[in-house]
Design a protein around this motif. Sequence first.
Motif, PDB file in Angstrom:
ATOM      1  N   GLY A 107      -2.134  -9.653   5.151  1.00  0.00           N
ATOM      2  CA  GLY A 107      -0.862 -10.109   5.683  1.00  0.00           C
ATOM      3  C   GLY A 107      -0.673 -11.592   5.515  1.00  0.00           C
ATOM      4  N   LEU A 113       7.669  -0.668   6.651  1.00  0.00           N
ATOM      5  CA  LEU A 113       7.628  -1.526   5.467  1.00  0.00           C
ATOM      6  C   LEU A 113       6.244  -2.129   5.277  1.00  0.00           C
ATOM      7  N   ALA A 114       5.631  -2.565   6.366  1.00  0.00           N
ATOM      8  CA  ALA A 114       4.292  -3.152   6.266  1.00  0.00           C
ATOM      9  C   ALA A 114       3.290  -2.126   5.748  1.00  0.00           C
ATOM     10  N   SER A 117       3.869  -1.338   2.061  1.00  0.00           N
ATOM     11  CA  SER A 117       3.619  -2.473   1.165  1.00  0.00           C
ATOM     12  C   SER A 117       2.271  -2.361   0.461  1.00  0.00           C
ATOM     13  N   VAL A 135       7.769  -6.410  -2.079  1.00  0.00           N
ATOM     14  CA  VAL A 135       8.621  -5.919  -0.993  1.00  0.00           C
ATOM     15  C   VAL A 135       9.891  -6.766  -0.971  1.00  0.00           C
ATOM     16  N   VAL A 192       7.550  -8.296   9.097  1.00  0.00           N
ATOM     17  CA  VAL A 192       7.082  -7.870   7.781  1.00  0.00           C
ATOM     18  C   VAL A 192       6.328  -8.997   7.087  1.00  0.00           C
ATOM     19  N   ALA A 220       2.808  -7.599   5.925  1.00  0.00           N
ATOM     20  CA  ALA A 220       2.836  -6.962   4.612  1.00  0.00           C
ATOM     21  C   ALA A 220       1.671  -7.439   3.766  1.00  0.00           C
ATOM     22  N   VAL A 251       6.367 -10.741  -0.571  1.00  0.00           N
ATOM     23  CA  VAL A 251       7.614 -10.345   0.106  1.00  0.00           C
ATOM     24  C   VAL A 251       8.734 -11.265  -0.350  1.00  0.00           C
TER      25      VAL A 251
END
Length: 301
Positions: free
Chosen positions: A116, A255-256, A259, A265, A287, A291, A295
């Motif tokens: 992340g 979404l995370a 990913s 993303v 996110v 993610a 992104v």
Amino acid sequence: MLGYIMVGLDGSSESRAAAEWAAREAKLRGLPLRLVHVWEPVPEPMAQAPLLGPETLQHWSERIPRETAEGLQSRHPGVDVNAVHLTGLPGDVLVDLAGDAELVVLGSRGLSGIGGFMVGSVGQAVIARTEVPVVLVRAGEQAVDEHTMDPAGIPSAATPFRAVLLGLDTRSPDDTVITFAFEEAARRDTALRVLHAWSPPPYNIYGLSDHVSLYDELARDHAAELTEALRPWRHKYPAVEVIEASSAGSAADQLANASRDASLVVMGRRIRRSRFGVHIGPVAHAVLHHAVAPVAVVAHA
């Protein structure tokens, strides 16, 4: 220098990963790459400290963009790399320069122990204050991370790209965000996975059997809305395979999680002009922090 990709560079591992990603993106788009290093002058007492004089600091800060540009040029032949060294507050300088860029790319520290991002104040300021799409790239990001495994299960940049992931709100689909996602998928010759998350009525949380049929009906309705929202885009980009996914739950969480299988993303950010701090929206904020893939935050009205 119009029509270029801009990278904020500070010499950290995350900004170097962002520069590598941006060089690959510049090659896909056929655009030049501009590295921007902003030196924020240190307070006078610190500048006078032994081994930390102003000349030493300036010499070191000027080396960062020059040496990074030389390395990128050798690793990505054919990409026109330009480096600039400026003085000022990084957030302010990057926002001022972003207007002429097609895309801004920034690095973000990986959260310790988890995949992340740790979005710093500069990153948040640039995302919130510019209307140019901004891509956040975590530290350690590599080209192979964007591609599928080879037949032997070995990471490779020679295999096809993973799908591009788009988070879409069917209540207010924005053309700018959708176009960006389709274009990115087309450049990578890969599929576009479109994820729509919706919230079931509060009483559905109890799982009462009387509400099962209503839940199913809502699921069908939301899936139909997603299909209808994407219909004109399927015709506009017939070469892009579209994978639709509509399910109940948190948009940020979905979404995370998704990913992990995405090369990029894409999500929208509603433009908010406020005198009270910077705002990037709760879903985008979540996110960006969780993610795994790069992104792209695309501002829209």
